[in-house]
Every structure is written in C-alpha cells, then in structure tokens.
Scaffold this active site. Structure first.
Site, PDB file in Angstrom:
ATOM      1  N   LYS A  52       0.833  -1.211   0.000  1.00 57.95           N
ATOM      2  CA  LYS A  52       0.000   0.000   0.000  1.00 57.95           C
ATOM      3  C   LYS A  52       0.865   1.258   0.000  1.00 57.95           C
ATOM      4  O   LYS A  52       0.576   2.235  -0.697  1.00 57.95           O
ATOM      5  CB  LYS A  52      -0.911   0.021   1.227  1.00 57.95           C
ATOM      6  CG  LYS A  52      -1.888  -1.143   1.317  1.00 57.95           C
ATOM      7  CD  LYS A  52      -2.834  -1.182   0.155  1.00 57.95           C
ATOM      8  CE  LYS A  52      -3.846  -2.298   0.301  1.00 57.95           C
ATOM      9  NZ  LYS A  52      -4.609  -2.528  -0.938  1.00 57.95           N
ATOM     10  N   GLN A  96      -5.416  -3.010   9.251  1.00 57.25           N
ATOM     11  CA  GLN A  96      -5.107  -4.270   8.588  1.00 57.25           C
ATOM     12  C   GLN A  96      -5.674  -5.456   9.378  1.00 57.25           C
ATOM     13  O   GLN A  96      -5.405  -5.602  10.567  1.00 57.25           O
ATOM     14  CB  GLN A  96      -3.589  -4.427   8.428  1.00 57.25           C
ATOM     15  CG  GLN A  96      -3.148  -5.725   7.782  1.00 57.25           C
ATOM     16  CD  GLN A  96      -3.697  -5.899   6.386  1.00 57.25           C
ATOM     17  OE1 GLN A  96      -3.903  -4.917   5.670  1.00 57.25           O
ATOM     18  NE2 GLN A  96      -3.933  -7.128   5.982  1.00 57.25           N
ATOM     19  N   ASP A 119     -11.156   1.608   3.096  1.00 54.89           N
ATOM     20  CA  ASP A 119     -11.622   0.310   2.600  1.00 54.89           C
ATOM     21  C   ASP A 119     -13.082   0.354   2.144  1.00 54.89           C
ATOM     22  O   ASP A 119     -13.552  -0.559   1.457  1.00 54.89           O
ATOM     23  CB  ASP A 119     -11.481  -0.764   3.687  1.00 54.89           C
ATOM     24  CG  ASP A 119     -10.144  -1.485   3.604  1.00 54.89           C
ATOM     25  OD1 ASP A 119      -9.570  -1.540   2.501  1.00 54.89           O
ATOM     26  OD2 ASP A 119      -9.675  -1.989   4.632  1.00 54.89           O
TER      27      ASP A 119
END
Length: 291
Positions: A52, A96, A119
């Site tokens: 990322k 995460q 997300d």
C-alpha cells in the site's frame, strides 16, 4: 479467442490518472495521506501493508504508518484509530485485518471515522451504498467490488440486464459486489450462491458473468460455464505444487474454462491490482471532497 482482462494494465492507467489528481490537489494546498494500522508481524499482513505504501509513493500520496505489537490491547488499537481520525494529514486509512485473537474486529471498525474509511467497509458507508441505488454516491466504496466493476468497464463489458452469478457470501466481495451490480448505473441481475445453495452449478451454467469469490481452488469447471460467458476470478487459495515443491496461489476458476468464455480475469494479475488501485481512488476522492 477469449480476451484476457489485464488488471495490472488497467490499474496502472488508474494510478497514472490519480497521480495527476494528487498533483492538482497539492497545488491547492491539500496533501492526500493514507494511514495504516498494523498489529503484529504476520508476514502476509506486513507484505500487504508495505504494498500500500509503495503504491502511495508511486502517485505522490503521503504515508502514515502505525505499528503495534502482537500483544496490543483493544484500548491501544482503539487509541491508534482515534489518532488517525483526528490527524488532518490523514485523508483515509485502513486497519489491517485480521487482528490478533481476542480483539473484537467489528468494534474496532466501528470506531473508524466513516469519512476516512479507505476500505469502504464501515457499516455507515455500506448502509449508504444500500440506500442509494440511484444517483451518485459520495461515500467510500468497497475496494474489491468497485475494482471488479471498473475492470469490466475498462473492457467495455456491458452488464446492463446481464445475469451475474456470484459465488461466495463473504463481506469483502460476495455480499457487497451485489450492491454495486444492482445499482441503476450498472443494472445487472444478481444470483448470490453460497454453501447452502442447491445445484450451484445450474446457476453457473445460466450466468452471463460468473464472479467467483469462494477460496476454493479450481471450483469453476468448463462444464459449469456457458459459451461466451465472462469469468471474474477473485478467489485465493494456497495449493502445494508437487512438481515445484512449494505453494502457489490458485484462483477459483479452472483455467481450462478459458476456452469457452469471451473474457476472463487471470489470477493473479486480474482483480488483485484493482483492489489496490481502488484503495488509492478512495483516498484521493476523500481528499477531493475537501475542496
């Protein structure tokens, strides 16, 4: 001959566009920033988060990293979440997953500011997606489902009125992709199949598009696919290769199925790169909403 839908190529085009938009934002005094919260040192999670931040550097987005030990308490993780909620340099962020055993993941996700939900999986944002079947949506969208739609659009695959069979009811893709597919702008008809579905292969044979997200290697066989269908393979399984003596990543679609279809996404190299690109898309869009 079936068209190979190249997620790497499309995601590279998206990132090039995002880099231009980031540069424009910076000229106006807005610096997009992606935050990540990583708890523990699981190799898969470490690699994913590192990817990322590599993506961020590629398009000029700032990186904000918060790393906690594997024995971090709920309170410590919640504190990291609140810090990113309050950080003006953080446009959007992810926690995460999975978190260490004993930590209530849903409770942590609930603490995320929906406006910084990179997300697109916060309950508020999913609720907005449910409510707005028509018109524009101004909240972050789930990355993998959005990546699937964008990928098919890039290849001019029209989903209007098409029968789409989704395999798997996980929240990351199975349940959420139907929300995007049935929006007025896409207008597909969706059948969601799962472990309780009777004669799942019948549904597959009737579908114009199959989106496989089960995590069952090679589940979709040539005899399950009608001529000219489109295959989208989102499944991920680690299968031991006897000849190579190591594990390989396998998708849900048997590659022999490619001979019958009009188009397919390879796995890897299909939807995966698009998921990463859509995370960046969410972050940049959230920054643009500050204008």
């Amino acid at each position: 001959m079936a068209v190979k839908i190249d997620g790497k190529m499309v995601s590279a085009q998206i990132k090039a566009n995002l880099a231009e938009r980031v540069a424009s934002l910076k000229e106006r005094g807005i610096n997009p920033g992606l935050g990540t919260i990583l708890v523990g040192s699981d190799p898969g999670s470490v690699k994913y988060v590192a990817g990322k931040h590599t993506d961020c550097a590629e398009i000029g987005v700032n990186s904000i990293r918060k790393e906690l030990p594997a024995d971090a308490t709920f309170e410590q993780i919640a504190e990291a979440v609140q810090e990113l909620n309050a950080d003006p340099d953080c446009t959007g962020y992810i926690v995460q997953l999975p978190l260490p055993r004993g930590i209530d993941e849903n409770a942590i996700i609930d603490l995320i500011d929906p406006k910084k939900d990179a997300d697109g999986m916060h309950p508020y944002n999913l609720g907005e997606l449910v409510l707005h079947a028509r018109g524009d949506i101004t909240t972050p969208l789930p990355c993998t489902p959005r990546g699937v739609i964008e990928l098919l659009n890039a290849y001019d695959i029209d989903l209007d009125g098409k029968e789409v069979c989704v395999l798997g009811r996980g929240i990351t893709i199975g349940r959420t992709v139907g929300l995007l597919l049935t929006r007025k702008a896409v207008n597909a008809t969706v059948t969601l199949c799962h472990t309780g579905t009777k004669d799942v292969r019948k549904h597959m044979r009737e579908a114009d598009v199959i989106i496989a997200a089960m995590g069952s290697a090679g589940f979709v066989k040539p005899e399950d696919v009608k001529e000219g269908a489109v295959l989208v393979d989102v499944g991920v399984s680690r299968v031991f290769d006897e000849e190579a003596g190591r594990y390989r990543v396998k998708g849900d679609v048997d590659k022999a199925s490619y001979e019958k279809v009009s188009a397919y996404t390879p796995n890897p190299g299909g939807v995966g790169p698009m998921t990463r690109a859509m995370l960046l898309e969410n972050v940049v869009e959230m920054a643009e909403r500050q204008l």
